[in-house]
Design a protein around this motif. Structure first.
Motif, short mmCIF file in Angstrom:
data_model
loop_
_atom_site.label_atom_id
_atom_site.label_comp_id
_atom_site.label_asym_id
_atom_site.label_seq_id
_atom_site.Cartn_x
_atom_site.Cartn_y
_atom_site.Cartn_z
N LYS A 140 2.62 1.92 -3.50
CA LYS A 140 1.45 2.40 -4.29
C LYS A 140 0.93 3.52 -3.89
N LYS A 141 0.63 4.32 -2.77
CA LYS A 141 0.57 5.67 -2.57
C LYS A 141 1.73 6.52 -2.98
N LYS A 150 0.34 -1.08 0.43
CA LYS A 150 -0.21 0.33 0.66
C LYS A 150 0.86 1.35 -0.52
N ARG A 151 1.90 1.63 0.77
CA ARG A 151 3.03 2.42 1.03
C ARG A 151 3.72 2.54 -0.32
#
Length: 350
Positions: A117-118, A114-115
């Motif tokens: 991706k962000k 997620k990180r």
DNA sequence: AAACAAGCCAACCGCATGTTC
DNA sequence: AGAACATGCGGTTGGCTTGTT
């Protein structure tokens, strides 16, 4: 060739392991060593399939496992290795000796992916990266899995070979095993990734790993006490280990009659460590394991990560690695500089 | 305080590979 | 050679915990 699943038996228990089961399993492995998982359920009376036993051991009870938050350095290692190796968690885990592949996988899926991706969407626009399960590797391109693996392995083999040829046996200072930032030896690289799993049992493990095992058990006992004060009354329908009823409080000296575990080595080596306080991880270490019998020590040397301290060389790092590690170098000091220097020495060779 | 959602992680599942006979 | 068995691996799931409404 129809292979029947190992867990198709009726009456096989599923779901979370209880502390009693853990103790039984660890006790058994203490005596017989990891392996031959097929016989574990029958010999222990555990109502678990062999696979479940193996998984529980390798992912939770095995010595040397570190749990809890991942350090910044570990994060970067994972990010880097995932970019390099893809979702080959076992291979990645082999470079983080205290983490299990399952742990790393979970951490990747829940945090890092997620990180990244962000982060990637933050700098979106200047990249045509394919995502590659979280997509952190800029140069990745649509490739078959095997092709990609092959490419990676060839690359690593090249690196290892280059390392072996270009460097003499420059002695290298490594941090202790308990440091989070173990670096792969050339042996592990050569073995890695396909043969890595197979060589695990061959690589001697640091004796200090035993402490972590004791810590695991202590932790589970602690949780057990916390969660269920009456847990000592719980019984396993088929098998009651002598330590089951006394685990935690009086187990340090208790050596009740063993039904299927005639040897009390386990009780000594584990529970005597837990005698007065719950924090065994501090008190048990190399000295403690030095007192183990050869059998006992070898037992916990068996199924562990490859010894990344083994050998005297580390593998050259790519520029990406350098980038990833440079931040860690500031915090972890000299051990990372080792890799950087190797990077310099081999730069441009491939 | 209750209901719901999201996050997290231990454990399961199925397939691949290695080993034995 | 190949079937059966044993083990390893990665993807997925289920349930518990935590946060939010």
């Amino acid at each position: 060739m129809g292979r029947h699943p190992c867990c198709d038996k009726i009456g096989i228990k599923k779901g979370p392991w209880t502390p009693e089961e853990d103790i039984i399993l660890v006790s058994y492995i203490q005596q017989h060593g990891p392996g031959n998982w097929r016989s574990v359920p029958t010999n222990t009376g555990l109502l678990r399939c062999s696979k479940s036993c193996r998984l529980r051991w390798t992912n939770y009870l095995r010595p040397g496992i570190k749990r809890g938050n991942f350090s910044d350095h570990e994060e970067k290692m994972i990010i880097h290795l995932q970019a390099l190796l893809g979702n080959r968690w076992a291979a990645i885990a082999s470079y983080l000796p205290q983490r299990t592949d399952n742990d790393i996988k979970n951490y990747w899926n829940t945090h890092l992916k997620k990180r990244l991706k962000k982060l990637q969407t933050g700098i979106e626009g200047n990249s045509g990266h394919d995502d590659q399960d979280g997509g952190s590797f800029p140069s990745s391109q649509p490739k078959g899995q095997w092709e990609r693996r092959l490419q990676t392995d060839i690359h690593m083999a090249k690196q290892a070979l280059c390392e072996a040829l270009s460097l003499d046996n420059k002695p290298t200072q490594f941090p202790s095993l308990h440091a989070d930032h173990s670096k792969p030896s050339i042996n592990s690289f050569i073995n890695n990734p396909y043969t890595m799993a197979k060589t695990r049992s061959l690589a001697p493990y640091q004796s200090s790993s035993y402490a972590s095992s004791a810590d695991n058990i202590a932790r589970l006992l602690e949780n057990w006490k916390k969660k269920s004060p009456n847990s000592s009354a719980q019984t396993n329908s088929d098998f009651v280990h002598p330590t089951t009823t006394t685990a935690g409080s009086s187990s340090s000296t208790d050596q009740g009659p063993a039904s299927t575990t005639p040897d009390h080595a386990f009780d000594h080596s584990f529970f005597s460590l837990n005698s007065s306080n719950s924090d065994v991880s501090q008190s048990v270490s190399v000295d403690e394991t030095a007192n183990l019998t050869p059998d006992q020590t070898s037992l916990f040397q068996d199924e562990t990560k490859p010894n990344l301290m083994e050998g005297s060389k580390v593998v050259p790092l790519t520029l990406l690695e350098k980038w990833l590690f440079e931040d860690a170098a500031a915090t972890h000091g000299h051990e990372d500089l080792i890799n950087l220097s190797l990077e310099e020495s081999t730069a441009g060779l491939f």
